[in-house]
Design a protein around this motif. Structure first.
Motif, short mmCIF file in Angstrom:
data_model
loop_
_atom_site.label_atom_id
_atom_site.label_comp_id
_atom_site.label_asym_id
_atom_site.label_seq_id
_atom_site.Cartn_x
_atom_site.Cartn_y
_atom_site.Cartn_z
N VAL A 45 0.82 -1.22 0.00
CA VAL A 45 0.00 0.00 0.00
C VAL A 45 0.85 1.27 0.00
O VAL A 45 0.53 2.24 -0.70
N LEU A 46 1.96 1.28 0.76
CA LEU A 46 2.74 2.50 0.91
C LEU A 46 3.24 3.08 -0.42
O LEU A 46 3.10 4.29 -0.65
N PRO A 47 3.81 2.27 -1.33
CA PRO A 47 4.24 2.84 -2.61
C PRO A 47 3.07 3.40 -3.43
O PRO A 47 3.22 4.42 -4.11
N VAL A 48 1.91 2.74 -3.35
CA VAL A 48 0.74 3.23 -4.10
C VAL A 48 0.33 4.60 -3.58
O VAL A 48 0.04 5.52 -4.36
N ILE A 49 0.32 4.75 -2.25
CA ILE A 49 -0.03 6.05 -1.67
C ILE A 49 0.98 7.10 -2.11
O ILE A 49 0.63 8.22 -2.51
N GLY A 50 2.28 6.73 -2.06
CA GLY A 50 3.33 7.67 -2.46
C GLY A 50 3.17 8.13 -3.90
O GLY A 50 3.37 9.31 -4.22
N GLN A 51 2.79 7.20 -4.79
CA GLN A 51 2.60 7.56 -6.20
C GLN A 51 1.41 8.50 -6.38
O GLN A 51 1.44 9.40 -7.22
N GLN A 52 0.36 8.30 -5.61
CA GLN A 52 -0.86 9.08 -5.78
C GLN A 52 -0.77 10.48 -5.19
O GLN A 52 -1.47 11.39 -5.62
N ILE A 53 0.11 10.67 -4.19
CA ILE A 53 0.18 11.96 -3.50
C ILE A 53 0.48 13.10 -4.47
O ILE A 53 -0.10 14.18 -4.39
N SER A 54 1.40 12.86 -5.42
CA SER A 54 1.84 13.94 -6.30
C SER A 54 0.73 14.49 -7.19
O SER A 54 0.76 15.66 -7.57
N SER A 55 -0.24 13.65 -7.54
CA SER A 55 -1.29 14.09 -8.46
C SER A 55 -2.69 14.09 -7.86
O SER A 55 -3.66 14.37 -8.54
N ALA A 56 -2.80 13.78 -6.58
CA ALA A 56 -4.12 13.61 -5.95
C ALA A 56 -4.65 14.94 -5.43
O ALA A 56 -4.65 15.19 -4.24
N THR A 78 1.03 7.55 9.12
CA THR A 78 0.50 6.67 10.17
C THR A 78 0.86 5.22 9.91
O THR A 78 1.25 4.48 10.83
N LEU A 79 0.73 4.78 8.65
CA LEU A 79 1.08 3.40 8.30
C LEU A 79 2.57 3.14 8.55
O LEU A 79 2.95 2.05 9.01
N GLU A 80 3.41 4.11 8.25
CA GLU A 80 4.85 3.92 8.47
C GLU A 80 5.16 3.82 9.96
O GLU A 80 6.03 3.03 10.37
N LEU A 81 4.46 4.60 10.79
CA LEU A 81 4.65 4.50 12.24
C LEU A 81 4.28 3.12 12.74
O LEU A 81 5.00 2.52 13.55
N ILE A 82 3.15 2.61 12.26
CA ILE A 82 2.68 1.30 12.70
C ILE A 82 3.57 0.19 12.14
O ILE A 82 3.85 -0.81 12.82
N GLN A 83 4.05 0.36 10.92
CA GLN A 83 4.91 -0.65 10.29
C GLN A 83 6.13 -0.95 11.15
O GLN A 83 6.58 -2.10 11.24
N ALA A 84 6.67 0.08 11.81
CA ALA A 84 7.87 -0.09 12.63
C ALA A 84 7.61 -0.91 13.90
O ALA A 84 8.54 -1.34 14.56
N LEU A 85 6.33 -1.12 14.25
CA LEU A 85 5.99 -1.85 15.48
C LEU A 85 5.71 -3.33 15.24
O LEU A 85 5.65 -4.11 16.18
N ILE A 86 5.51 -3.71 13.97
CA ILE A 86 4.99 -5.04 13.68
C ILE A 86 5.95 -6.15 14.09
O ILE A 86 5.54 -7.19 14.61
N HIS A 87 7.25 -5.94 13.89
CA HIS A 87 8.21 -6.99 14.24
C HIS A 87 8.14 -7.30 15.74
O HIS A 87 8.11 -8.47 16.15
N ASP A 88 8.08 -6.25 16.57
CA ASP A 88 8.00 -6.47 18.02
C ASP A 88 6.68 -7.14 18.38
O ASP A 88 6.64 -8.02 19.25
N ALA A 89 5.60 -6.73 17.70
CA ALA A 89 4.30 -7.37 17.96
C ALA A 89 4.33 -8.84 17.60
O ALA A 89 3.74 -9.68 18.28
N GLU A 90 5.04 -9.17 16.53
CA GLU A 90 5.16 -10.57 16.10
C GLU A 90 5.81 -11.42 17.19
O GLU A 90 5.41 -12.56 17.43
#
Length: 408
Positions: A18-29, A42-54
């Motif tokens: 999802v993150l790259p898709v959002i990044g691509q759309q920001i420039s023209s959205a 927000t997704l990037e903040l949560i992404q950094a927590l997933i390994h510890d949650a695992e």
């Protein structure tokens, strides 16, 4: 465990998609750029927590529920971005006239998408905020970690303002604590030493995470009896780092309502604190105290021993050891009944005039309330999730994760 391992890997993979898709759309959205940027952050903040949650989900059913709820929201985000990308691609193939007369007018579509993106961001915000109660650590690069830790610390800061949705069931605790602060005896309070001999005494509200210690302290702080009985009041959120200089700065800022700027050393700061407190009966709230070092506490207390007779320091902490370290009295906050937890959830569900619940949905909701284990913050969190997705199957998936907070 194998199923939950797949769940975590699935969340990571879908966020990576999802993150790259959002990044691509920001420039023209046009019209939704800020919403997409916020969703991406927000997704990037949560992404950094997933390994510890695992790692932690192996022995913690509550973390597994956190991951499953995260998975639901991330899949919804993926669906929305697929829809957004498809519409953007289709619009690029149409002329402006065709787009305006089309049944999928891009102006209307952008409005609808902005609403969907904001709704997802709100759900992710709620999930991210609740990562603190499981002590999840981020695993990004050093610079990313510093930025994310700063954001997490700021998100954990509290103020004296009360969240009305968490007031239910705490009137008795509020009354007991107020009585003690204004020197009326209460049967619910224990003491490691007498409150009476000291000009300035302490009271600690003690309890596990999620019981609403901060909320009770906020209720007390704002009560008219407290406002009348204390000449000065100050609220300081201490949290992880016991920084005496910062605490003294926050005391001055809380009393004066102005920023403390360019104070070169602790001596000048201490004099300013003394000027504000000397001879005055004050109430100081130190919220979310973790430090168990008696020497640190004694250093701070020296700066505060200038108040008038009857001054009080009210502390909230999860640790009985902290309460013993600071001395004085302590109030053990009790869990709420299942009925009160349901009332908290029900209040969330009725926010902004939500539709009436069917008897079946009420029964499912009450079953979910029982799984809160008497914790108002758990009820508040689950109520927010239930409000965001008022579907029978989704509520049942929450209800199936029984007794999560009772066991952990």
């Amino acid at each position: 465990m194998a199923a939950e391992q797949i769940l975590v890997n699935g969340v990571t993979e879908i966020i990576n998609k999802v993150l790259p898709v959002i990044g691509q759309q920001i420039s023209s959205a046009w019209g939704v750029k800020d919403d997409l940027r916020y969703l991406k952050d927000t997704l990037e903040l949560i992404q950094a927590l997933i390994h510890d949650a695992e790692m932690k989900q192996v022995n913690n059913a509550a973390v597994r529920l956190w991951l499953r709820m995260l998975k639901d929201v991330v899949y919804d985000a993926d669906d929305v971005m697929d829809e957004f990308s498809y519409q953007t691609m289709s619009s690029n193939k149409q002329s402006k006239v065709q787009a305006l007369v089309s049944s999928s007018n891009p102006l209307v579509f952008r409005f609808k998408m902005a609403s969907k993106i904001r709704a997802i961001s709100e759900r992710l915000d709620e999930i991210f905020k609740n990562s603190d109660r499981y002590m999840l650590r981020n695993t990004g690069t050093s610079q990313e970690n510093q930025t994310r830790e700063l954001i997490k610390k700021r998100n954990r800061l509290t103020s004296s303002d009360v969240d009305d949705s968490l007031l239910l069931g705490r009137e008795g605790a509020k009354s007991d604590i107020i009585n003690l602060l204004i020197d009326k005896p209460s049967p619910s309070v224990s003491s490691s030493s007498s409150l009476q001999p000291e000009i300035i005494s302490t009271l600690s509200i003690v309890g596990m995470g999620g019981l609403g210690k901060t909320t009770v302290a906020q209720m007390v702080y704002q009560d008219e009896h407290i406002v009348r009985n204390f000449e000065r009041r100050a609220w300081v959120c201490v949290s992880d780092t016991f920084d005496i200089f910062k605490i003294l700065e926050d005391i001055i800022e809380s009393i004066t309502g102005r920023n403390c700027e360019n104070i070169p050393n602790v001596d000048i700061l201490a004099r300013q604190v003394k000027e504000k407190l000397i001879g005055r009966k004050y109430l100081l709230v130190l919220d979310d105290l973790w430090n168990e070092d008696l020497e640190d506490w004694e250093k701070l207390k020296k700066f505060l021993n200038c108040g008038g007779l009857g001054s009080k320091i009210l502390i909230t902490t999860r640790s009985q050891k902290v309460a013993s370290c600071v001395g004085g009295a302590f109030y053990n906050l009790k869990k709420l009944s299942d009925d009160v937890c349901w009332s908290i959830i029900e209040k969330k569900l009725s926010f902004q005039g939500g539709a009436a619940l069917t008897p079946e949905m009420i029964n499912i909701g009450k079953a979910i309330a029982e799984s809160c284990g008497g914790l108002p913050l758990a009820a508040n969190f689950l109520g927010s999730l239930m409000f965001s997705k008022r579907e029978r199957s989704y509520w049942l998936s929450i209800a199936d994760s029984d007794n999560l907070w009772k066991k952990h």
